[in-house]
Design an enzyme around this catalytic site. Sequence first.
Site, PDB file in Angstrom:
ATOM      1  CG  HIS A   1      -2.170  -0.790   1.055  1.00  0.00           C
ATOM      2  ND1 HIS A   1      -3.350  -0.475   1.672  1.00  0.00           N
ATOM      3  CD2 HIS A   1      -2.416  -1.898   0.325  1.00  0.00           C
ATOM      4  CE1 HIS A   1      -4.291  -1.332   1.313  1.00  0.00           C
ATOM      5  NE2 HIS A   1      -3.748  -2.219   0.504  1.00  0.00           N
TER       6      HIS A   1
ATOM      7  CE1 TYR B   1      -5.288   4.334   8.590  1.00  0.00           C
ATOM      8  CE2 TYR B   1      -5.803   4.241  10.930  1.00  0.00           C
ATOM      9  CZ  TYR B   1      -5.056   3.804   9.851  1.00  0.00           C
ATOM     10  OH  TYR B   1      -4.101   2.827  10.021  1.00  0.00           O
TER      11      TYR B   1
ATOM     12  N   PRO C   1      -4.179   0.899  18.621  1.00  0.00           N
ATOM     13  CG  PRO C   1      -5.916  -0.560  18.142  1.00  0.00           C
ATOM     14  CD  PRO C   1      -5.295   0.210  19.242  1.00  0.00           C
TER      15      PRO C   1
ATOM     16  CE  LYS D   1       3.810   3.719  13.454  1.00  0.00           C
ATOM     17  NZ  LYS D   1       3.979   3.117  12.143  1.00  0.00           N
TER      18      LYS D   1
ATOM     19  CE1 TYR E   1      -0.179   3.270   7.478  1.00  0.00           C
ATOM     20  CE2 TYR E   1      -1.338   4.236   9.345  1.00  0.00           C
ATOM     21  CZ  TYR E   1      -1.244   3.267   8.358  1.00  0.00           C
ATOM     22  OH  TYR E   1      -2.209   2.292   8.264  1.00  0.00           O
TER      23      TYR E   1
END
Length: 394
Positions: free
Chosen positions: A76, A205, A297, A301, A389
């Site tokens: 991704h 998100y 979460p 990580k 990220y």
Amino acid sequence: MNSFGKTQVAIVGAGPAGLLLGALLAKAGVESVIVEQHDSGYVLGRIRAGVLEQVTVDLLDAAGAGARMRAEGLPHQGIELCFGGARHRIDLHGLTGGTQVMVYGQTEVTRDLMQLRAAAGLPTVYEARQVSLHGFDGARPSVRYTHGGAAYELHCDFIAGCDGYHGVSRQSVPAGALKTFERVYPFGWLGVLSETPPVSHELIYSNHERGFALCSMRSASRSRYYVQCSSDDKAERWSDDAFWDELRRRLDPAAAEALVTGPSIEKSIAPLRSFVAEPMRFGRLFLAGDAAHIVPPTGAKGLNLAAGDVGLLARALEEHYRDKSDAGIDGYSERCLRRVWRAERFSWWFTSLMHKFPETGAFGQKMQAAELDYLVHSQAASTALAENYVGLPL
Ligand code: FAS
Ligand code: PHB
């Protein structure tokens, strides 16, 4: 008491941290025995993480467990943030000079590592009971346990506590030797796994006035979704239809329209907390993964921090045996904790930005909306999100 004998490294816990450590040590010619309280089916049945950083991908390759991940994993290069009824893409790949993440479930990582260990004929004691740690403040540590009604003692040079937040390893450290830091969030994540095509080809998100939502996946035909729920909620209170309706409400119109629903094949609620125990080494005992730290979460990580810990620990133990150097061992805790705290900060920040807190209120919601608006329109702010990220270097 029977003696299982002796090994170089006794690993407590056969989750991703313990299994990856065992595989990396095997590559370095260091012996290990893993002692796990549950059976392998139970360990595989826990549905958890879904996103692997490049550091984790590289460690799995180095351990010899990367083939199926490379074949079936989904690279991704971006994520989307949804707020105010619209989605905004964060170009992870473009903003970080070409780094991407791999979508490949923790269950599959664990399965690959289990199969690698079994194929190499390396010892894993499943269904070990009454596990206890001894002598790690001296030169002759050991792990005691019962199995099939018999008592065993495994003598070793080092113990790796990879037994998660509720494990025995951290609890075996004298209370005065540990400093802990914790924040418990006033909500949880209700997660659903379904054999349905993902709503989008990248993760979404969502910050919504009803609460956070996340659209993730495991493959082109298996999706993973989450909605923020109250801490005292119960998964069994949620019908599949109620879950899908709530998820739709928290997405932009296009995603809500495109969402393919179906029966849940797993439904569970995960509590959210930030937690760190310092230091991560006590004599010949090393803590790694969730045994030492927990992150909410939101930033994906948890599993990646566990992989980073055991990557550093394997390197340190290899230096001890091969080079007779303890520099890596002596620096293990400090090096891990620097990465851990940077991930803790990012996970706390992203959780604070994306979730609805009891105290958020109308002003707080405006602050979140303004920060999100700035984030998606500022290259500097987007870059900061992207580099955290995709993960910081080991
Ligand atoms: P684990 O907890 O995975 O493994 C520890 C192992 O030790 C277990 O197999 C346990 O049975 C064993 N054990 C415990 N006590 C023992 C004892 N006394 N003796 C012997 N064995 C013992 N991370 C993400 O990045 N994204 C997510 O979406 C995400 N979702 C999560 C949902 C939940 C409900 C939980 C709890 C965690 C989630 N995480 C997520 C974090 C998770 O993926 C962890 O970071 C990851 O499992 C860490 O791996 P380990 O450190 O190996 O710990
Ligand atoms: C998941 O796919 O389970 C997942 C992905 C990203 C997260 C958390 C969970 O931040």
